[in-house]
Design a protein around this motif. Sequence first.
Motif, PDB file in Angstrom:
ATOM      1  N   PHE A  12       0.832  -1.204   0.000  1.00  7.34           N
ATOM      2  CA  PHE A  12       0.000   0.000   0.000  1.00  7.34           C
ATOM      3  C   PHE A  12       0.869   1.258   0.000  1.00  7.34           C
ATOM      4  CE2 PHE A  12      -3.506  -2.462   2.452  1.00  7.34           C
ATOM      5  CZ  PHE A  12      -3.988  -2.986   1.264  1.00  7.34           C
ATOM      6  N   PHE A  13       1.922   1.249   0.816  1.00  4.14           N
ATOM      7  CA  PHE A  13       2.799   2.418   0.929  1.00  4.14           C
ATOM      8  C   PHE A  13       3.507   2.712  -0.393  1.00  4.14           C
ATOM      9  CE2 PHE A  13       7.114   4.065   1.941  1.00  4.14           C
ATOM     10  CZ  PHE A  13       6.741   5.324   2.354  1.00  4.14           C
ATOM     11  N   VAL A  14       4.113   1.700  -0.998  1.00  2.00           N
ATOM     12  CA  VAL A  14       4.840   1.917  -2.252  1.00  2.00           C
ATOM     13  C   VAL A  14       3.887   2.360  -3.353  1.00  2.00           C
ATOM     14  CG1 VAL A  14       6.196   0.765  -4.053  1.00  2.00           C
ATOM     15  CG2 VAL A  14       6.733   0.374  -1.659  1.00  2.00           C
ATOM     16  N   GLY A  15       2.691   1.787  -3.405  1.00  2.00           N
ATOM     17  CA  GLY A  15       1.696   2.219  -4.388  1.00  2.00           C
ATOM     18  C   GLY A  15       1.318   3.674  -4.214  1.00  2.00           C
ATOM     19  N   SER A  16       1.142   4.098  -2.962  1.00  2.00           N
ATOM     20  CA  SER A  16       0.816   5.502  -2.687  1.00  2.00           C
ATOM     21  C   SER A  16       1.975   6.415  -3.038  1.00  2.00           C
ATOM     22  CB  SER A  16       0.478   5.690  -1.210  1.00  2.00           C
ATOM     23  OG  SER A  16      -0.688   4.997  -0.881  1.00  2.00           O
ATOM     24  N   VAL A  17       3.182   6.010  -2.688  1.00  2.28           N
ATOM     25  CA  VAL A  17       4.361   6.829  -2.975  1.00  2.28           C
ATOM     26  C   VAL A  17       4.512   7.032  -4.481  1.00  2.28           C
ATOM     27  CG1 VAL A  17       6.899   6.833  -2.953  1.00  2.28           C
ATOM     28  CG2 VAL A  17       5.630   6.340  -0.862  1.00  2.28           C
ATOM     29  N   ILE A  18       4.363   5.961  -5.240  1.00  3.40           N
ATOM     30  CA  ILE A  18       4.498   6.069  -6.699  1.00  3.40           C
ATOM     31  C   ILE A  18       3.428   7.000  -7.255  1.00  3.40           C
ATOM     32  CG2 ILE A  18       4.280   4.799  -8.872  1.00  3.40           C
ATOM     33  CD1 ILE A  18       5.650   2.429  -7.416  1.00  3.40           C
ATOM     34  N   GLY A  19       2.189   6.789  -6.859  1.00  2.00           N
ATOM     35  CA  GLY A  19       1.092   7.618  -7.359  1.00  2.00           C
ATOM     36  C   GLY A  19       1.245   9.083  -6.997  1.00  2.00           C
ATOM     37  N   TRP A  20       1.518   9.363  -5.732  1.00  2.00           N
ATOM     38  CA  TRP A  20       1.653  10.747  -5.284  1.00  2.00           C
ATOM     39  C   TRP A  20       2.904  11.413  -5.835  1.00  2.00           C
ATOM     40  CZ3 TRP A  20      -1.803  13.911  -3.334  1.00  2.00           C
ATOM     41  CH2 TRP A  20      -2.938  13.374  -2.737  1.00  2.00           C
ATOM     42  N   THR A  21       3.989  10.658  -5.988  1.00  2.00           N
ATOM     43  CA  THR A  21       5.220  11.242  -6.517  1.00  2.00           C
ATOM     44  C   THR A  21       5.039  11.678  -7.967  1.00  2.00           C
ATOM     45  OG1 THR A  21       6.557   9.923  -5.007  1.00  2.00           O
ATOM     46  CG2 THR A  21       7.682  10.840  -6.931  1.00  2.00           C
ATOM     47  N   ILE A  22       4.388  10.861  -8.744  1.00  4.87           N
ATOM     48  CA  ILE A  22       4.133  11.228 -10.144  1.00  4.87           C
ATOM     49  C   ILE A  22       3.246  12.470 -10.207  1.00  4.87           C
ATOM     50  CG2 ILE A  22       2.952  10.490 -12.263  1.00  4.87           C
ATOM     51  CD1 ILE A  22       3.967   7.636 -11.607  1.00  4.87           C
ATOM     52  N   MET A  23       2.203  12.498  -9.395  1.00  2.23           N
ATOM     53  CA  MET A  23       1.301  13.645  -9.400  1.00  2.23           C
ATOM     54  C   MET A  23       2.023  14.908  -8.914  1.00  2.23           C
ATOM     55  SD  MET A  23      -2.554  14.092  -7.897  1.00  2.23           S
ATOM     56  CE  MET A  23      -2.134  13.636  -6.261  1.00  2.23           C
ATOM     57  N   MET A  24       2.819  14.792  -7.841  1.00  2.00           N
ATOM     58  CA  MET A  24       3.529  15.962  -7.324  1.00  2.00           C
ATOM     59  C   MET A  24       4.592  16.456  -8.300  1.00  2.00           C
ATOM     60  SD  MET A  24       3.844  15.618  -3.179  1.00  2.00           S
ATOM     61  CE  MET A  24       5.080  14.378  -3.234  1.00  2.00           C
TER      62      MET A  24
END
Length: 172
Positions: A12-24
């Motif tokens: 869950f953490f890595v999925g969130s990090v990838i998603g939020w990092t791309i968006m940011m």
Amino acid sequence: MKHLDPKAIWLFFVGSVIGWTIMMFFLSFWIAGATIAALQISKDHINLGLFITLLMIFLVGFYTCLYFWAKLSYKNYKYQLRPEGFYKEYGVIWKKYVTIPYSRIQNVDIYRGLIARLLGLSDLHVQTAGMSFTGKRGSRAEGRLPGLSIKDANMIRDELIKRSQKSNSQGL
């Protein structure tokens, strides 16, 4: 009620990090440009050291929040094989409760993405009549269980198939 594998927190953490990092990444160009334009700051007057320090503090705090969100997501993701059907509940702010009668189960698949394979985990997808579909990001299943150990995923798949065949053979 059973929980997912504890390593699912990292999934869950890595999925969130990838998603939020791309968006940011994409939003940062827009925000930086708007800030410089609004404050009428020339590029010569930007203190790069201060900017990097503030950015690092923000990122550490933000990713710490994402980790705690992943822990909450894991804690609130539960499933059970009940007599009437496959049951799962999940959600931190908005809870969702799903019961899939065994008679509606069409197929049970196991998927192992790159991050899941690195963690030794599997995703179980319970395909149902009329509810599962294929979208932009691949197939979506009404009964998706992310972050199961390989052993648990195989055991649950076999049990769901057995119960769905038994349910479908009984008739009305």
